[in-house]
Enzyme design. Structure first.
Site, PDB file in Angstrom:
ATOM      1  N   SER A   1       0.643  -1.276   0.093  1.00  0.00           N
ATOM      2  CA  SER A   1      -0.022  -0.139  -0.433  1.00  0.00           C
ATOM      3  C   SER A   1       0.878   0.984   0.245  1.00  0.00           C
ATOM      4  O   SER A   1       1.706   1.183  -0.944  1.00  0.00           O
ATOM      5  CB  SER A   1      -0.939  -0.078   0.820  1.00  0.00           C
ATOM      6  OG  SER A   1      -2.121   0.485   0.946  1.00  0.00           O
ATOM      7  N   ASP A  47     -16.817 -14.476 -14.847  1.00  0.00           N
ATOM      8  CA  ASP A  47     -15.957 -15.494 -13.938  1.00  0.00           C
ATOM      9  C   ASP A  47     -15.231 -16.381 -15.078  1.00  0.00           C
ATOM     10  O   ASP A  47     -13.926 -16.931 -14.994  1.00  0.00           O
ATOM     11  CB  ASP A  47     -16.728 -16.567 -13.145  1.00  0.00           C
ATOM     12  CG  ASP A  47     -15.498 -17.186 -12.171  1.00  0.00           C
ATOM     13  OD1 ASP A  47     -14.184 -16.651 -12.085  1.00  0.00           O
ATOM     14  OD2 ASP A  47     -16.617 -17.944 -11.184  1.00  0.00           O
ATOM     15  N   ALA A  68     -12.255 -21.075 -15.991  1.00  0.00           N
ATOM     16  CA  ALA A  68     -12.655 -22.058 -14.912  1.00  0.00           C
ATOM     17  C   ALA A  68     -13.597 -20.542 -14.386  1.00  0.00           C
ATOM     18  O   ALA A  68     -13.559 -19.448 -13.552  1.00  0.00           O
ATOM     19  CB  ALA A  68     -12.436 -21.987 -13.810  1.00  0.00           C
ATOM     20  N   ASP A  78      -8.844  -5.574  -5.095  1.00  0.00           N
ATOM     21  CA  ASP A  78      -8.600  -4.082  -4.709  1.00  0.00           C
ATOM     22  C   ASP A  78      -9.640  -3.056  -4.213  1.00  0.00           C
ATOM     23  O   ASP A  78      -9.273  -3.177  -5.382  1.00  0.00           O
ATOM     24  CB  ASP A  78      -6.859  -3.983  -4.664  1.00  0.00           C
ATOM     25  CG  ASP A  78      -6.099  -3.166  -4.066  1.00  0.00           C
ATOM     26  OD1 ASP A  78      -6.797  -2.241  -2.998  1.00  0.00           O
ATOM     27  OD2 ASP A  78      -4.433  -2.871  -3.731  1.00  0.00           O
ATOM     28  N   HIS A  87      -7.117  -5.877  -0.691  1.00  0.00           N
ATOM     29  CA  HIS A  87      -5.739  -4.905  -1.036  1.00  0.00           C
ATOM     30  C   HIS A  87      -4.922  -5.360   0.943  1.00  0.00           C
ATOM     31  O   HIS A  87      -5.415  -5.093   1.256  1.00  0.00           O
ATOM     32  CB  HIS A  87      -6.808  -3.725  -0.239  1.00  0.00           C
ATOM     33  CG  HIS A  87      -5.583  -2.872   0.393  1.00  0.00           C
ATOM     34  ND1 HIS A  87      -4.614  -1.982  -1.035  1.00  0.00           N
ATOM     35  CD2 HIS A  87      -4.654  -1.702   1.362  1.00  0.00           C
ATOM     36  CE1 HIS A  87      -3.702  -0.432  -0.157  1.00  0.00           C
ATOM     37  NE2 HIS A  87      -4.215  -0.942   0.273  1.00  0.00           N
TER      38      HIS A  87
END
Ligand SMILES: *[C@@H]1O[C@H](CO)[C@@H](O)[C@H](O)[C@H]1NC(C)=O
Ligand SMILES: *[C@@H]1O[C@H](CO)[C@@H](O)[C@H](O)[C@H]1NC(C)=O
Ligand SMILES: *[C@@H]1O[C@H](CO)[C@@H](O)[C@H](O)[C@H]1NC(C)=O
Ligand SMILES: *[C@@H]1O[C@H](CO)[C@@H](O)[C@H](O)[C@H]1NC(C)=O
Ligand SMILES: *[C@@H]1O[C@H](CO)[C@@H](O)[C@H](O)[C@H]1NC(C)=O
Ligand SMILES: *[C@@H]1O[C@H](CO)[C@@H](O)[C@H](O)[C@H]1NC(C)=O
Length: 530
Positions: free
Chosen positions: A191, A260, A265, A402, A442
């Site tokens: 971060s 997805d 997958a 994130d 995150h």
């Protein structure tokens, strides 16, 4: 035979523990004597003290915004607490944790948010692995930016100088304590800590041999401006314009339905969200139906949540990448008031005006902040030639779910380096590898194989194939670069419940795809393709 073996083992154990006690006593004496031996300019040593493994160390004076004021220490250390003046009107508070079982390695740890907090879990992680480990408060205590006000020196500390200073001083303490210099120096941060690591690679390439920089807050001023757009967005949407919590699972399900399977997958994890182009309009309620659907106004808001920030026609910051949980996260993070970091940065660092209202930022203000670049915070240089020329290495990672720092910005930065240095990925691979960690939020958490050893809490293994810090050590010391980073997912994201699956994360610009054969939980059924 068995009896003799046991007796022999017992004798060895007695000798070993006597040896350890002797080493322990010497170590403790050396630690107590260290304060008087340290003569480092501009520093004030508060204490040097031996801390035995297992101690629950308390930090009674640490700012309440810094998290739990204690840390269980995993290994015997000599703990050095000091402050270092960085100018006539700024200083950094730092610590060095010097393990009795030193490997000869040095490690600096980073910070988070807009603080201000020594990350004690990282200090413990490093020292327990035998690194002489340092951390600092990044030039001001606590998780706010009030001390930036009219003091560019504090801003400079936050941008780069506190880390630089604490690394230089930490190396000297290490040498003074052990009687010889460290062999290799490392950095670990995520971060704001990821940005700090990148700052060193860009501007101070001699400080670290190996840098692990996660989910970095690069292009800082623009990141801060982008974060500042969510609160007004939620306010403007109004109570009926933001999808209510009851619809969040429906939105996630539709997002996954659309995206997805792109990686081959259907497992709830999007490997490459850059390939996803989610259409929330698919969820608009058909006439006469208001269940499991959203209004057109809400669809507009969902689209806006993922939009990049433009100002005066320029892309300032890319939007969030598509992933489940992000609409909910945005609402939860930004709905009650302007984001603290945005508010504090604009008031205290950009405009030096505590009365400045940062609730709604104009395009002019956003561009102004980027150009002002207080303390040279932006950390957006694409030139790593000095870093690469001296043989240093950087491992960059970013969770693809994130919720706080768009992972798309890491792709964008890699591409900037590639263009600036005129190098294709095969050449960047020599010194710079960027791993996209699917299903990671995150700096950690999320449904993916997120345990990659970037923090003490996310260690599944110390095997360099599965641990970013040890991968960096192997890269520097044995010249073996990580091809992939294998993460572990635990059942219900809880380590105590046992491993669920592993997955090898690819380095950018490769992306992970599931091959036709094989269980999605089997790492061997995936491959990295371009
Ligand atoms: C000590 O700090 C002052 C500023 O306060 C600086 O000018 C000086 O260079 C520093 N000395 C050393 C050895 O770092
Ligand atoms: C010291 O570190 C080595 C590996 O670096 C480890 O095998 C050993 O168990 C450690 N010893 C102690 C007393 O912690
Ligand atoms: C900011 O942090 C400082 C230092 O921790 C603290 O004294 C102060 O109260 C904080 N201010 C705000 C507005 O949170
Ligand atoms: C209403 O919309 C939901 C979500 O699209 C769907 O599952 C349901 O079948 C729809 N019902 C009707 C009556 O259209
Ligand atoms: C700041 O600006 C916002 C939006 O214009 C406004 O709603 C709010 O009342 C202002 N806050 C203060 C303290 O003036
Ligand atoms: C995992 O979480 C689910 C949903 O909360 C729960 O039903 C299940 O029992 C949990 N599994 C374990 C092993 O705790």
């Amino acid at each position: 035979m068995g009896q003799m073996k046991r007796a022999f083992a017992a004798v060895i154990a007695v000798i070993a523990s006597a040896h350890l006690r002797r080493v322990g006593a010497q170590f403790q004496q050396a630690c107590a004597a260290l304060a008087s031996r340290l003569t480092i300019p501009n520093t004030t040593i508060a204490s040097t003290s031996f801390v035995a493994a297992g101690t629950n160390l308390a930090f009674p004076t640490v700012d309440a915004s810094c998290g739990p004021p204690f840390q269980v220490v995993s290994s015997d250390i000599c703990r050095v607490v000091l402050t270092v003046a960085t100018s006539s009107r700024s200083h950094t508070a730092m610590e060095a944790w010097l393990p009795s079982n030193w490997t000869g390695r040095f490690l600096s740890t980073g910070n988070g948010g807009i603080g201000g907090c020594i990350q004690y879990t990282d200090m413990d992680y490093g020292s327990s692995l035998g690194f002489a480990t340092t951390g600092s408060d990044n030039g001001h205590p606590g998780q706010n930016g009030t001390l930036f006000l009219n003091n560019i020196e504090v801003v400079k500390d936050f941008s780069w100088r506190s880390l630089l200073t604490s690394a230089v001083v930490g190396k000297q303490i290490t040498r003074d304590f052990y009687g010889k210099p460290h062999d290799k120096s490392y950095y670990l941060g995520c971060s704001t800590g990821g940005r700090q690591g990148w700052k060193m690679a860009q501007e101070f390439p001699d400080v670290f041999d190996g840098i692990v920089a996660g989910s970095p807050a690069l292009a800082w001023d623009n990141l801060i401006s982008w974060s500042g757009m969510f609160f007004p967005l939620i306010v403007n949407a109004g109570p009926d314009g933001f999808p209510p919590p009851s619809t969040w699972p429906v939105i996630d399900a539709e997002l996954l339905r659309q995206c997805d399977g792109i990686d081959g997958a259907v497992d709830g994890i999007i490997e490459d969200p850059a390939l996803c182009n989610f259409r929330p309009e698919a969820l608009i309620c058909p006439p006469g139906n208001s269940s499991s659907c959203i209004t057109r106004k809400q669809a507009k808001t969902v689209r806006a949540v993922f939009e990049p920030l433009f100002a005066e026609g320029i892309l300032m910051y890319p939007g969030l990448e598509f992933g489940p949980g992000l609409v909910a996260a945005v609402f939860q993070i930004y709905s009650s008031r302007q984001f603290l970091f945005t508010d504090n940065w604009y008031r205290f660092a950009v405009f030096n005006n505590p009365a400045f209202n940062a609730t709604v930022l104009t395009p002019e203000e956003i561009v102004f902040a980027w150009n002002l670049n207080p303390g040279d915070i932006n950390t957006w240089s694409g030139d790593l030639s000095r870093f690469s020329n001296r043989g240093a290495r950087i491992l960059h990672y970013h969770g693809q779910q994130d919720q706080l720092i768009s992972s798309a910005n890491s792709n964008r930065y890699y591409d900037l380096v590639s263009r600036t240095m005129r190098l294709p990925p095969s050449s960047l691979d020599e010194f710079y590898r960027f791993f996209r960690i699917s299903g990671m939020m995150h700096c950690g958490g999320g449904p993916g194989a997120t345990f990659i050893g970037n923090t003490e809490a996310s260690v599944a293994s110390l095997d360099p194939d599965e641990n970013v810090l040890m991968a960096m050590v192997r890269w520097i010391e044995e010249g073996i670069a990580p091809e992939t980073i294998t993460g572990t997912a635990f059942i219900n994201q809880t380590k105590a419940l046992g491993a669920d699956f592993k997955r090898a994360h690819c380095r950018y610009p490769y992306r992970n795809v599931h091959t036709e054969k094989g269980d999605v939980k089997d790492p061997a059924s995936w491959k990295c393709i371009l």
